[in-house]
Design a protein around this motif. Structure first.
Motif, PDB file in Angstrom:
ATOM      1  N   ALA A  45     -12.814 -56.601  30.567  1.00  0.00           N
ATOM      2  CA  ALA A  45     -12.906 -55.667  29.435  1.00  0.00           C
ATOM      3  C   ALA A  45     -14.291 -55.040  29.380  1.00  0.00           C
ATOM      4  CB  ALA A  45     -12.606 -56.396  28.118  1.00  0.00           C
ATOM      5  N   SER A  46     -15.304 -55.842  29.702  1.00  0.00           N
ATOM      6  CA  SER A  46     -16.686 -55.370  29.658  1.00  0.00           C
ATOM      7  C   SER A  46     -17.028 -54.484  30.844  1.00  0.00           C
ATOM      8  CB  SER A  46     -17.651 -56.557  29.622  1.00  0.00           C
ATOM      9  OG  SER A  46     -17.384 -57.371  28.514  1.00  0.00           O
ATOM     10  N   LEU A  47     -16.148 -54.445  31.826  1.00  0.00           N
ATOM     11  CA  LEU A  47     -16.372 -53.614  33.002  1.00  0.00           C
ATOM     12  C   LEU A  47     -15.998 -52.154  32.746  1.00  0.00           C
ATOM     13  CD1 LEU A  47     -17.374 -54.223  35.900  1.00  0.00           C
ATOM     14  CD2 LEU A  47     -14.973 -54.316  36.604  1.00  0.00           C
ATOM     15  N   GLY A  48     -15.175 -51.899  31.721  1.00  0.00           N
ATOM     16  CA  GLY A  48     -14.758 -50.520  31.499  1.00  0.00           C
ATOM     17  C   GLY A  48     -14.364 -50.187  30.072  1.00  0.00           C
ATOM     18  N   VAL A  49     -13.412 -50.939  29.508  1.00  0.00           N
ATOM     19  CA  VAL A  49     -12.864 -50.615  28.188  1.00  0.00           C
ATOM     20  C   VAL A  49     -13.948 -50.608  27.117  1.00  0.00           C
ATOM     21  CG1 VAL A  49     -11.271 -51.383  26.373  1.00  0.00           C
ATOM     22  CG2 VAL A  49     -10.564 -51.495  28.767  1.00  0.00           C
ATOM     23  N   ILE A  50     -14.867 -51.578  27.178  1.00  0.00           N
ATOM     24  CA  ILE A  50     -15.892 -51.686  26.125  1.00  0.00           C
ATOM     25  C   ILE A  50     -17.045 -50.696  26.315  1.00  0.00           C
ATOM     26  CG2 ILE A  50     -17.632 -53.235  25.112  1.00  0.00           C
ATOM     27  CD1 ILE A  50     -15.663 -55.541  25.605  1.00  0.00           C
ATOM     28  N   PRO A  51     -17.715 -50.641  27.478  1.00  0.00           N
ATOM     29  CA  PRO A  51     -18.919 -49.800  27.564  1.00  0.00           C
ATOM     30  C   PRO A  51     -18.676 -48.320  27.822  1.00  0.00           C
ATOM     31  CG  PRO A  51     -18.617 -50.963  29.628  1.00  0.00           C
ATOM     32  CD  PRO A  51     -17.538 -51.447  28.704  1.00  0.00           C
ATOM     33  N   LEU A  52     -17.534 -47.944  28.417  1.00  0.00           N
ATOM     34  CA  LEU A  52     -17.359 -46.558  28.853  1.00  0.00           C
ATOM     35  C   LEU A  52     -16.899 -45.617  27.755  1.00  0.00           C
ATOM     36  CD1 LEU A  52     -15.838 -46.858  32.435  1.00  0.00           C
ATOM     37  CD2 LEU A  52     -18.210 -46.812  31.701  1.00  0.00           C
ATOM     38  N   ILE A  53     -16.559 -46.161  26.597  1.00  0.00           N
ATOM     39  CA  ILE A  53     -16.045 -45.312  25.520  1.00  0.00           C
ATOM     40  C   ILE A  53     -17.053 -44.234  25.116  1.00  0.00           C
ATOM     41  CG2 ILE A  53     -16.787 -46.999  23.765  1.00  0.00           C
ATOM     42  CD1 ILE A  53     -14.384 -46.098  22.113  1.00  0.00           C
ATOM     43  N   PHE A  54     -18.337 -44.609  25.018  1.00  0.00           N
ATOM     44  CA  PHE A  54     -19.360 -43.638  24.624  1.00  0.00           C
ATOM     45  C   PHE A  54     -19.571 -42.590  25.714  1.00  0.00           C
ATOM     46  CE2 PHE A  54     -20.598 -47.713  22.602  1.00  0.00           C
ATOM     47  CZ  PHE A  54     -20.401 -47.338  21.288  1.00  0.00           C
ATOM     48  N   VAL A  55     -19.559 -43.047  26.959  1.00  0.00           N
ATOM     49  CA  VAL A  55     -19.794 -42.143  28.093  1.00  0.00           C
ATOM     50  C   VAL A  55     -18.712 -41.076  28.156  1.00  0.00           C
ATOM     51  CG1 VAL A  55     -20.158 -42.025  30.580  1.00  0.00           C
ATOM     52  CG2 VAL A  55     -20.797 -44.092  29.345  1.00  0.00           C
ATOM     53  N   ILE A  56     -17.453 -41.513  28.153  1.00  0.00           N
ATOM     54  CA  ILE A  56     -16.333 -40.589  28.353  1.00  0.00           C
ATOM     55  C   ILE A  56     -16.173 -39.640  27.177  1.00  0.00           C
ATOM     56  CG2 ILE A  56     -13.829 -40.450  28.662  1.00  0.00           C
ATOM     57  CD1 ILE A  56     -14.000 -43.117  30.188  1.00  0.00           C
ATOM     58  N   ILE A  57     -16.293 -40.155  25.955  1.00  0.00           N
ATOM     59  CA  ILE A  57     -16.131 -39.296  24.775  1.00  0.00           C
ATOM     60  C   ILE A  57     -17.150 -38.163  24.785  1.00  0.00           C
ATOM     61  CG2 ILE A  57     -16.530 -39.244  22.266  1.00  0.00           C
ATOM     62  CD1 ILE A  57     -14.986 -41.862  22.085  1.00  0.00           C
ATOM     63  N   ILE A  58     -18.410 -38.501  25.005  1.00  0.00           N
ATOM     64  CA  ILE A  58     -19.464 -37.476  24.982  1.00  0.00           C
ATOM     65  C   ILE A  58     -19.330 -36.506  26.142  1.00  0.00           C
ATOM     66  CG2 ILE A  58     -21.970 -37.170  25.306  1.00  0.00           C
ATOM     67  CD1 ILE A  58     -22.356 -39.554  23.451  1.00  0.00           C
ATOM     68  N   GLU A  59     -18.974 -37.011  27.317  1.00  0.00           N
ATOM     69  CA  GLU A  59     -18.859 -36.130  28.484  1.00  0.00           C
ATOM     70  C   GLU A  59     -17.661 -35.197  28.383  1.00  0.00           C
ATOM     71  OE1 GLU A  59     -21.177 -38.680  31.937  1.00  0.00           O
ATOM     72  OE2 GLU A  59     -18.986 -38.773  31.859  1.00  0.00           O
ATOM     73  N   GLN A  60     -16.638 -35.601  27.645  1.00  0.00           N
ATOM     74  CA  GLN A  60     -15.473 -34.726  27.494  1.00  0.00           C
ATOM     75  C   GLN A  60     -15.697 -33.611  26.468  1.00  0.00           C
ATOM     76  OE1 GLN A  60     -11.244 -35.997  28.400  1.00  0.00           O
ATOM     77  NE2 GLN A  60     -11.912 -37.545  26.948  1.00  0.00           N
ATOM     78  N   LEU A  61     -16.447 -33.909  25.404  1.00  0.00           N
ATOM     79  CA  LEU A  61     -16.586 -32.951  24.300  1.00  0.00           C
ATOM     80  C   LEU A  61     -17.435 -31.745  24.699  1.00  0.00           C
ATOM     81  CD1 LEU A  61     -17.153 -35.470  21.366  1.00  0.00           C
ATOM     82  CD2 LEU A  61     -15.198 -33.914  21.605  1.00  0.00           C
ATOM     83  N   PRO A  62     -17.029 -30.523  24.293  1.00  0.00           N
ATOM     84  CA  PRO A  62     -17.843 -29.332  24.545  1.00  0.00           C
ATOM     85  C   PRO A  62     -19.185 -29.421  23.821  1.00  0.00           C
ATOM     86  CG  PRO A  62     -15.607 -28.732  23.840  1.00  0.00           C
ATOM     87  CD  PRO A  62     -15.763 -30.210  23.606  1.00  0.00           C
ATOM     88  N   ALA A  63     -20.222 -28.818  24.402  1.00  0.00           N
ATOM     89  CA  ALA A  63     -21.580 -28.919  23.855  1.00  0.00           C
ATOM     90  C   ALA A  63     -21.661 -28.422  22.421  1.00  0.00           C
ATOM     91  CB  ALA A  63     -22.552 -28.135  24.736  1.00  0.00           C
ATOM     92  N   LYS A  64     -20.929 -27.361  22.118  1.00  0.00           N
ATOM     93  CA  LYS A  64     -21.031 -26.730  20.795  1.00  0.00           C
ATOM     94  C   LYS A  64     -20.607 -27.681  19.677  1.00  0.00           C
ATOM     95  CE  LYS A  64     -19.722 -22.525  18.288  1.00  0.00           C
ATOM     96  NZ  LYS A  64     -18.930 -21.273  18.330  1.00  0.00           N
ATOM     97  N   ILE A  65     -19.607 -28.501  19.914  1.00  0.00           N
ATOM     98  CA  ILE A  65     -19.091 -29.398  18.863  1.00  0.00           C
ATOM     99  C   ILE A  65     -19.361 -30.870  19.186  1.00  0.00           C
ATOM    100  CG2 ILE A  65     -17.281 -27.771  18.197  1.00  0.00           C
ATOM    101  CD1 ILE A  65     -15.305 -29.688  19.694  1.00  0.00           C
ATOM    102  N   ARG A  66     -20.281 -31.129  20.135  1.00  0.00           N
ATOM    103  CA  ARG A  66     -20.479 -32.508  20.595  1.00  0.00           C
ATOM    104  C   ARG A  66     -20.927 -33.442  19.466  1.00  0.00           C
ATOM    105  NH1 ARG A  66     -23.379 -31.810  25.281  1.00  0.00           N
ATOM    106  NH2 ARG A  66     -21.342 -31.575  26.280  1.00  0.00           N
ATOM    107  N   SER A  67     -21.862 -33.009  18.647  1.00  0.00           N
ATOM    108  CA  SER A  67     -22.381 -33.886  17.583  1.00  0.00           C
ATOM    109  C   SER A  67     -21.302 -34.206  16.558  1.00  0.00           C
ATOM    110  CB  SER A  67     -23.580 -33.222  16.905  1.00  0.00           C
ATOM    111  OG  SER A  67     -24.616 -33.008  17.820  1.00  0.00           O
ATOM    112  N   LEU A  68     -20.641 -33.150  16.046  1.00  0.00           N
ATOM    113  CA  LEU A  68     -19.600 -33.357  15.036  1.00  0.00           C
ATOM    114  C   LEU A  68     -18.393 -34.068  15.634  1.00  0.00           C
ATOM    115  CD1 LEU A  68     -18.873 -32.914  12.121  1.00  0.00           C
ATOM    116  CD2 LEU A  68     -18.006 -30.636  12.691  1.00  0.00           C
ATOM    117  N   GLY A  69     -18.049 -33.715  16.876  1.00  0.00           N
ATOM    118  CA  GLY A  69     -16.923 -34.358  17.539  1.00  0.00           C
ATOM    119  C   GLY A  69     -17.171 -35.832  17.781  1.00  0.00           C
TER     120      GLY A  69
END
Length: 466
Positions: free
Chosen positions: A382-406
């Motif tokens: 779980a610590s190899l992906g499910v737990i730590p990657l949530i922040f990485v993937i969410i931020i990398e997917q969101l467009p720059a314009k709405i990244r903070s609010l998103g």
């Protein structure tokens, strides 16, 4: 695309990354402090409920449940508050404010005369933690080069996990009044340490402060500052790199006002749907509740080993898993690591459920190592992906314009699911039973594996300027 020195293959110890790594480790002092605050609870509850309680009277089971769960409601409030502040005040100013509720938390623990002090303190600790999950991932992502961004962004949960173990150990062996006196020093150190860090270049460009943005860019990329009297080739290359970066950031519309159309369009709605699936998998797979109720699970598996000892071992394995994720995420990619983690976690939870349902008491008591092995496997994978990657993937997917609010919306959703999962898990374990709980969690992993396997794109190396 910004063709920079940072996109060439180079060692993580390269001078290019020096300040990115130092800044990331510095800001995560706050995340470590939050983890210590979370870890404080479990060893403290027996004392708070005993006759020799430091409060005016022992707290009841219902009061203890509120002391535990209010940190989740505080996190939800922190997600919203700091989601609104991070663009208005900036990343760095918001980081200063993260320390205030955490320091107040430790003061309230020390001065507590009745349970209301703890209610207020835990809620404030939640605000600080919820703010950390919004502000710090954005800050780290915006200062990082593409090819180390995954590793640096994955460090958040590593610091939380280490903090929880430290908090658990210190609270177990130190007196009630000594613990907060030591813990409050960390946010003070954090405030002094972040003083020398620059605001992110993306935010400065958003505010039209181009000259400061250029200096910030050179600082975090460890490049020579632009100097009209020194037109060397290296200096000129740094200037061109920043100008390319600047044009890409501005092209993303970050200086324009955010409107409903920025959220309600097909590509963005697809991104939020994938992020929502990721959040559901993160929590209802049991990745957080699992570690909160580890001792209960070991008791259900009738292990003869001390449940608290097993809990510390599992916590150590969790940290090891996150360290491996930090090492692998920029080499293997986000998608492969996440899907491997979901599949492995589902199989591990299925194994725990089958062990409890079909193994005899004699078999369980005679094979203590098997239940510990399965629990450690789930913690590691779980610590190899499910737990730590949530922040990485969410931020990398969101467009720059709405990244903070998103990001704020996603983290508020995460806090809601944390609260839900913490309520569901004990009811499931003591109701339908441990096997049904594990089968449900494994089922969530399977559904997440299918949906994310079909639709989640790889975000490794993606530019965060648009």
């Amino acid at each position: 695309m910004v063709h920079s020195v940072g996109e060439q293959k180079m060692s993580v110890f390269s001078a290019r990354y020096r300040w990115q790594i130092i800044a990331t480790m510095t800001v995560h002092i706050m995340t470590l402090t939050h983890g210590i605050g979370v870890g404080w609870l479990a060893p403290s509850l027996p004392l708070l409920g005993a006759e020799l309680s430091p409060l005016d009277r022992p707290i009841s089971i219902e009061e203890a449940s509120w002391v535990g769960s209010l940190i989740g409601l505080g996190a939800l409030a922190g997600n919203i508050i700091f989601g609104l502040l991070v663009d208005r005040l900036g990343r760095k100013m918001s980081m200063y404010f993260l320390a205030i509720p955490n320091m107040t938390y430790w003061i309230l623990i020390y001065t507590a005369q009745d349970v209301t002090y703890l209610y207020a303190g835990r809620f404030l600790a939640g605000i600080s933690g919820g703010g950390c999950y919004v502000v710090l991932p954005i800050f780290v992502a915006e200062i990082s080069d593409n090819n180390i961004r995954g590793a640096l962004s994955s460090m958040a949960m590593m610091y939380v996990s280490i903090g929880m173990i430290i908090g658990y150990i210190l609270t177990t062996y130190l007196s009630y009044y000594l613990m907060p006196c030591i813990a409050i020093l960390l946010p003070v150190v954090y405030l002094l340490a972040i003083w020398g860090l620059s605001e992110t270049p993306q935010h400065l460009l958003r505010k039209g402060r181009n000259e400061q943005a250029e200096k910030s860019y050179y600082f975090y990329k460890n490049l020579p500052a632009s100097n009209p009297d020194n037109e060397s080739a290296h200096n000129d290359a740094a200037k061109k790199e920043f100008e390319t970066f600047k044009q890409q950031v501005l092209k993303g519309g970050v200086q324009q006002d955010v409107g409903w159309k920025d959220f309600f369009n097909l590509p963005t709605m697809k991104i939020f749907a994938l992020n929502f699936t990721l959040l559901v998998c993160n929590q209802l797979s049991g990745s957080f509740a699992f570690f909160n109720y580890t001792s209960h699970i070991f008791n259900e598996l009738e292990t003869q080993m001390a449940a608290n000892t097993c809990t510390i071992i599992v916590g150590g394995v969790q940290v090891l898993g996150i360290i491996c994720a930090v090492i692998l995420v920029d080499r293997v990619g986000r998608r492969k690591l996440l899907l491997t983690s979901l599949a492995g976690m589902g199989l591990g939870e299925l194994g725990i459920g089958l062990l409890k349902e079909f193994a005899s008491k004699e078999f369980l008591s005679g094979t203590n190592w098997l239940s510990l092995l399965l629990m450690c496997w789930v913690a590691y994978i779980a610590s190899l992906g499910v737990i730590p990657l949530i922040f990485v993937i969410i931020i990398e997917q969101l467009p720059a314009k709405i990244r903070s609010l998103g990001t704020s919306i996603c983290m508020a959703t995460l806090s809601t699911f944390i609260f839900v999962s913490l309520k569901i898990y004990p009811m499931m374990i003591f109701g339908p039973g441990l096997p049904a709980t594990m089968y449900m969690s494994a089922g969530v992993c399977a559904i997440g594996f299918i949906i994310l396997g079909l639709f989640l794109p790889e975000t490794k190396g993606k530019q965060l300027t648009h």
